[in-house]
Write a protein that holds these residues in place. Structure first.
Motif: not given
Ligand code: FES
Lengths: 209, 313
Positions: A67, A72, A131-132, A134, A137, B1, B51-52, B79-80, B265-267
């Protein structure tokens, strides 16, 4: 005599003499940290190349992509790079463990300039950092933390000359042997045929994380 | 993505900071057209230029068709998306947004108890406003760690006595049991917050009649479904049969065969990946649907209880 030997090898002074001196401003644009512009570049970049070297100085350069903003910036001197699914060769990691110096080259599709970032890295499995990173999922097992020493925008002439982002250049792709062909030819093992290997690649490419 | 198909680009028309670590984004159609209607409790999928793709509750007024308001928490371990919104999103930039969806709708009740923690105030705020307009008695408990973390304080301050704002850092834990009080028929309890907060709220209403408690979750309810069995998904519209092995999810298997299904979310908490079931029995493993729902399922985590399931995809 093979082509690779027997030519005049230039030293530093001779090379510099032929190259000429850079404009003094060129050196000025080298930062020792990531300023707002560099951070913006990295936050929108989906792809970079990472060069590493082992203790003897032998180098590797590997592609990294995900992405936009997948590398980061934790602050103006710290970058965090996820380790996504790959070939598990881990060349970069074994290099970084021996020799922390890394060179990163960031691309943004459509932008002809590239961002060069050099620094010192280490590999970590820190839970918070992972975790950051991820994505979809999936949390990577490893991350590379880079302490930034130098950052600068590399001019766009090479991408302009190469027309890297132009659609009409995509006809080159059809001339390139498939990955299965590369593999089969390199391994030259009985029973490894290119078509079967290509199917393996295709299957493998379904799983990106 | 991927750049998800559909949706529409909305312009960020305003950014403000309703709490220390929260930004509120005001989104509007670039041409000024009206936006799709929504009801309190609804959320939208938002895809950033990176794209998040994330889900955010709508926290403006449903009566305002010219704009949406969402609130984004600055997460320490972003996470972004949250980091991007806080650092790079500016007024004038665009985000891609899909039609509002609602799994947390406000059902008619004689009185309401609202429980919110942290950024969980976002879906609750429009509910409070709706209850107030409708003249239905309501009370709100809003738990934050420190007062600087309390969002929309001006708006809440105007609501007066019915709001209990508690900073747990100085005031200690909110006694949810005490706040909710004894069981009263006809009370609707609506809760949004961290998993721990939702769990505590659920305990506070243990023994209340079925259907009185409603929660919006960001994290799936932990449950054990036993081993996964392989099954076949028959895709009626694309005319393919997709084998879903035990170790693979339905959504992943469909995508692998080129059948496009939206994901979020895929959860199993957002509902983006809903598909219509034409035949066969779904085994719901998401946090939204129960065994009573036979006509749709969430493909990211849910599976089939029958060897074959026919989907309208
Ligand atoms: S993607 Fe969110 S419920 Fe399936």
């Amino acid at each position: 005599m093979p082509w690779r030997t027997g030519h005049r090898r230039l030293g530093a002074a001779e090379t510099r003499g032929l190259l000429g001196e850079p404009d003094p401003e060129t050196r000025l644009k080298i930062l020792d940290h990531l300023d707002r512009n560099c951070l913006t570049f990295i936050a929108h970049s989906p792809f970079c190349c990472m060069a590493t070297a082992d203790a003897s100085g032998a180098t590797d350069c590997t592609p990294r992509g995900d992405y936009p903003g997948f590398v980061r910036a934790l602050d103006e001197r710290t970058l965090l790079i996820p380790d996504r699914l790959g070939n598990k060769l881990g060349d970069s990691f074994s290099n970084i463990v021996e020799n922390p110096h890394v060179g990163l080259l960031f691309f943004v599709p459509g932008v002809v300039e590239t961002l060069r970032v050099n620094g010192r890295a280490y590999v970590t499995d820190d839970g918070d950092l992972r975790t950051m990173l991820e994505q979809d999922d999936v949390r990577p097992e490893l991350a590379t933390l880079v302490e930034v020493d130098e950052a600068y925008l590399h001019c766009g002439r090479s991408l302009l000359r190469s027309r890297l982002w132009e659609d009409d250049m995509r006809d080159l792709a059809q001339e390139i042997p498939s990955p299965g062909t590369f593999w089969a030819d390199a391994a030259a093992t009985e029973g490894l045929d290119a078509e079967r290997l290509d199917r393996l690649f295709d299957d493998g490419y379904q799983e990106l994380y | 993505m991927m750049t998800r198909a559909g949706g529409r680009l909305l312009t960020v028309t305003g950014i403000d900071r309703p709490a220390r670590d929260i930004v509120a984004l005001h989104l509007a159609d670039p041409a000024g057209g009206p936006l799709p209607e929504w009801e309190p409790g609804a959320h939208i999928d938002v895809q950033l230029i990176t794209r998040h793709l994330r889900q955010y509750s709508l926290c403006g007024s449903p009566d305002d068709r010219t704009g949406y308001r969402i609130a984004v928490l600055r997460e320490r371990l972003s996470r972004g998306a949250s980091a991007y919104v806080h650092s790079y999103l500016d007024v004038g930039k665009k985000v891609r947004v899909w039609e509002p969806r609602n799994h947390f709708g406000l059902r008619p009740a004689e009185r309401y108890v609202f429980l919110a923690a942290g950024v969980g105030i976002t879906p609750i705020l429009p509910m409070v406003m709706r209850a107030r307009e409708a003249g239905v008695p309501w009370r709100l408990a809003y738990s934050v760690r420190t007062l600087e973390e309390a969002a929309f304080r001006d708006e809440l301050a105007e609501l007066g006595e019915a709001v209990t704002l508690r900073a747990t850092g100085t005031g200690g834990r909110l006694d949810l049991g005490g706040f909710v009080g004894d069981l009263r028929e006809g009370t609707g309890v609506y809760c949004c917050g961290s998993p721990g907060f939702v769990e505590a709220a659920e305990k506070a209403v243990a023994g209340w009649p079925e259907g009185s408690f409603h929660a919006e979750r960001f994290v799936p309810v932990p449950r054990d479904f036993g081993p996964s069995e392989p099954f076949v998904a028959v895709c009626a519209r694309s005319d393919v049969r997709v084998r879903v092995d035990a170790g693979v999810g339905l959504l992943a298997a469909l995508r692998r065969e080129g059948v496009r299904v939206a994901g979020g979310c895929l959860k199993g908490v957002c509902g983006s990946c809903a598909v219509t079931v034409l035949d066969g029995v779904p085994q719901h493993r998401d946090s939204l649907l129960g065994p009573g729902t036979l006509d749709r399922m969430h493909a990211c985590v849910s599976r089939a209880a029958t060897p074959e399931i026919v989907l309208d995809v």
